[in-house]
Design an enzyme around this catalytic site. Structure first.
Site, PDB file in Angstrom:
ATOM      1  CG  ASP B 339      -1.684  -1.238   1.403  1.00  0.00           C
ATOM      2  OD1 ASP B 339      -2.318  -1.638   0.433  1.00  0.00           O
ATOM      3  OD2 ASP B 339      -1.658  -1.816   2.503  1.00  0.00           O
ATOM      4  CB  SER B 364       1.480   6.318   2.731  1.00  0.00           C
ATOM      5  OG  SER B 364       0.594   5.566   3.504  1.00  0.00           O
ATOM      6  NE  ARG B 365       0.016   2.480  -4.119  1.00  0.00           N
ATOM      7  CZ  ARG B 365       0.446   1.315  -4.554  1.00  0.00           C
ATOM      8  NH1 ARG B 365      -0.302   0.254  -4.422  1.00  0.00           N
ATOM      9  NH2 ARG B 365       1.616   1.208  -5.117  1.00  0.00           N
ATOM     10  CB  VAL B 366      -4.456   2.949   3.006  1.00  0.00           C
ATOM     11  CG1 VAL B 366      -4.968   2.271   1.763  1.00  0.00           C
ATOM     12  CG2 VAL B 366      -3.353   2.157   3.644  1.00  0.00           C
TER      13      VAL B 366
END
Lengths: 208, 514
Positions: B339, B364-366
């Site tokens: 992620d 950071s995707r989430v």
């Protein structure tokens, strides 16, 4: 009740040869079934591979050698088997010779026997005991095992003093082991475990 | 001595009385060939893929390849003790490792055997090494933050509990340091930590363990070691067994963090196994299912739903690149699975920017959802600002004249870079991070000299702690930076600047008087 060990059980396994042998074995069995003489064909091949060839080691060398031409081998086969054996058997030997596979006759016979047993719903079983059994005992053990496993067995009896006592039955890849040797090994393991546990938990006060 | 004899005799008597000759049923095969950590076995016709088998002497193996006439087994243990013709028993069980509180604080091998000389791991609980990852319905979105204590990471690539954040970079760029720092920072957070060392030099692992011990992190950490000298099968399963141990805490409603150091070495070990097993090689000679090997591992990191206790497993896989080559097979695979990634660059590292994180391509995707409101407020846009600063900096090096606005942006950027530098093993509390990043992004450091930024920050944080503790407490409790806090913070910064100037001036005067 055969007593000769097959290749696999004597410890030597050649997977590639095994695979080839299986194919020839299947062909031979099907040819035998078509001619209505399967048991005879297998029995004749087995006699040749297990009883004749060990007595004449030179013959085995000749059979396996690629230097001997297939025609030469054909001639030998005709002289040896012609008239004495079933036509299917002779033909099978010819086929093996022409494809240069006569050297693996033993493996082919092993595979054919296994395959025939499989087709008849019989399983090969090896009974290992510390002392030789008499035939009455053998029959009783086989009958009991067949009943317990609800299977038809093709038994073979082996004497191995290393089992100390009891009986070890091997059916296929499964071993039913009720030998004294295994029991003792288990007892040893348990004692060891117990001591390790006791030492860890400080149960023993052996230093006093 | 008589006492001893009696005791042994009684134990023996008792055991022998229990000696019943029960039938021992086992399925067996025979070793055809063995070498390089794998064995080919004839027989074992009923064995299942992934089933545990046993060699003489208690050595375990794993059925890896099921073929027409033979079974390929990977040997987990000393394969030199296995010889041709040995009997192999199938066990009907899957490989499992001890889990639970007993493993905490220990150094273990991938089978759960102790390596730290502190005696056996006594745990009733075991968990299969390979399990299926939680499904969609069993998960909930990542919301809670997992503080690493590293300013650059927490501000720009925040990590949430249940997230997989890749740490990627060349050798010697501080990848392990980030993982270790993150573990050290979990000291009072109740997060259980697992450090899986795969294919590492034993000396490096010893240093890592020593560091963890020194900072009191071994109290809540388990180290799973499959060093460079152990056979490939153990290196291959080490991440899975570490995950099994960590998962135990997740499914029991607790939080866990696992660092895989590193997955490139695991992929190499898996490639070795697969090639020895004659599985067809694919790109870079890796087997076709190397992607699945990593995806099924990382998929097990999750944030569980409330009904399942709400536990989480956060993972920080590490990948080593060669010469910054992120488009190699394994790096692209793992980048696509995780992620987000923290990308470490050697040139930044040698320029003194440590952690050497490249803000432009680290994401950071989430994690954004998991940042505290206060941090989100002060650090929003920081990552993009820094990235554009890097571009501007490169341009400015050409020596062109710059307008005032550009110069100002450059100055701000230099200060922020200085501010984000952080020493190793010095994790920072999230409130402190918010306070100092606030000072930086709002331009309070613009007139501070670049080499004094670290000192300014240190002094400021001490000042807040000592002289305005109520502000610190307010931000800490509300996790927010509302208008009132902001006003107080501005006032505090002004006061600190005044005191600092007075102090510096006073120092000069004193020096002049002398």
């Amino acid at each position: 009740m055969t007593t000769s060990a097959t290749n696999a059980e004597s410890g030597h396994v050649d997977i590639a040869a095994d695979r080839v042998a299986k194919i020839y074995a299947q062909a031979i069995i099907e040819a035998g079934e078509a001619a209505g003489c399967r048991p005879e064909v297998i029995a004749e091949l087995a006699t040749l591979a297990r009883d004749v060839l060990p007595k004449v080691p030179e013959a085995a060398t000749v059979f396996a050698s690629p230097k001997v031409t297939p025609e030469e081998k054909d001639r030998i086969i005709d002289r040896v088997a012609g008239g004495r054996m079933k036509p299917t058997t002779t033909n099978a030997l010819h086929v093996l010779a022409r494809h240069g596979r006569l050297g693996m006759l033993g493996a082919v016979v092993d595979a054919a026997e296994r395959l025939a047993d499989e087709r008849d719903g019989r399983q090969q079983a090896v009974f290992t005991t510390a002392i030789p059994l008499d035939s009455a005992e053998q029959a009783r053990i086989v009958a009991d095992t067949e009943k317990a496993l609800s299977a038809t067995l093709k038994p073979r009896f082996v004497v191995d003093p290393a089992v100390i006592g009891g009986l070890v039955v091997r059916v296929g890849d499964t071993i039913y082991d009720q030998s004294v040797a295994t029991g003792l090994a288990r007892l040893g393991g348990r004692l060891q475990q117990r001591n390790i546990h006791a030492i860890q938990t400080g149960e023993y006060s052996w230093h006093t | 001595m008589a006492h001893l004899t009696d005791e042994i005799a009684s134990v023996l008597r008792e055991e022998i009385s229990r000696f019943q000759s029960g039938i021992d049923v086992r399925e067996v095969g025979r070793v055809l060939e063995v070498g390089d950590g794998i064995a080919r076995v004839w027989g074992l016709s009923g064995v299942m893929a992934g089933e545990m088998v046993e060699f003489p002497g208690g050595i375990t193996g794993l059925a890896f390849n099921l073929e027409e006439n033979s079974v390929g087994v990977i040997i987990l243990g000393d394969y030199l003790k296995v010889t041709e013709g040995d009997e192999v028993k199938s066990t009907g069980r899957l490989l499992s490792v001890p889990v639970g509180d007993a493993v905490i604080g220990r150094v273990l091998d991938p089978l759960g055997n102790p390596l730290d000389g502190k005696g056996p791991v006594v745990s009733e609980l075991r968990r299969p090494v390979e399990t299926l990852a939680p499904g969609v319905a069993e998960r909930s979105p990542v919301r809670e933050p997992l503080q690493t204590g590293i300013k650059a990471v927490d501000a720009m690539t925040p990590i949430g509990r249940g997230q997989r954040e890749l740490i990627i970079g060349d050798r010697k760029t501080g990848k392990t340091a980030i993982g270790i720092d993150a573990i050290i920072n979990q000291k009072n957070s109740g997060v259980k930590c697992f450090y899986v060392a795969v294919g590492q030099k034993d000396s490096s692992v010893a240093v890592a363990i020593d560091t963890l011990r020194k900072y009191g992190a071994m109290d809540y950490t388990t180290v799973i070691v499959a060093g460079a000298s152990v056979a490939a099968p153990l290196q291959y399963i080490a991440p899975y067994s570490g995950t099994a141990m960590a998962e135990h805490f997740m499914v029991n409603g607790q939080h866990a963090l696992i660092v895989y150091d590193d997955l490139s070495k695991q992929a190499t070990a898996y490639r070795q196994l697969s090639l020895l097993m004659r599985r067809p090689p694919g790109r870079e000679a890796y087997p076709g299912d190397v992607f699945y090997a990593h995806s099924r591992l990382l998929e097990r990191s999750a944030k569980l739903s409330k009904e399942l206790g709400g536990g989480s497993l956060t993972s920080l896989p590490i990948i080593e690149t060669l010469e910054g080559e992120v488009s190699a097979y394994i790096p692209t695979n793992v980048i696509s699975i995780t992620d987000g990634q923290i990308y470490l660059q050697p040139d930044l590292f040698f320029a003194g920017q440590r952690p050497a994180m490249n803000a432009g391509i680290s994401v950071s995707r989430v994690g954004g959802a998991a940042q505290t409101k206060a941090m989100k407020k002060v650090a929003g846009g920081l990552r993009l600002d820094l990235a554009s600063f890097r571009e501007l900096e490169a341009f400015a090096q050409l020596g062109t004249d710059l307008d005032a606005a550009t110069q100002q942006r450059l100055d701000r950027g230099y200060r922020m870079v200085e501010l984000l530098k952080q020493g190793q093993f010095a994790p920072m509390d999230v409130v402190d991070q918010v306070l100092s990043i606030y000072a930086g992004t709002r331009g309070h450091l613009d007139e501070v000299k670049r080499d004094e930024v670290a000192d300014w920050e240190k002094g400021f944080l001490t000042f807040v702690r000592d002289q305005v503790p109520e502000l610190r407490k307010r931000v800490d409790e509300s996790k927010e930076l509302d208008a009132e806090s902001e006003r107080q913070l501005e006032a505090a910064i002004a006061e600190y600047k005044r005191q600092r100037a007075a102090h510096a001036g006073g120092g000069k005067q004193l020096a002049g008087a002398r």
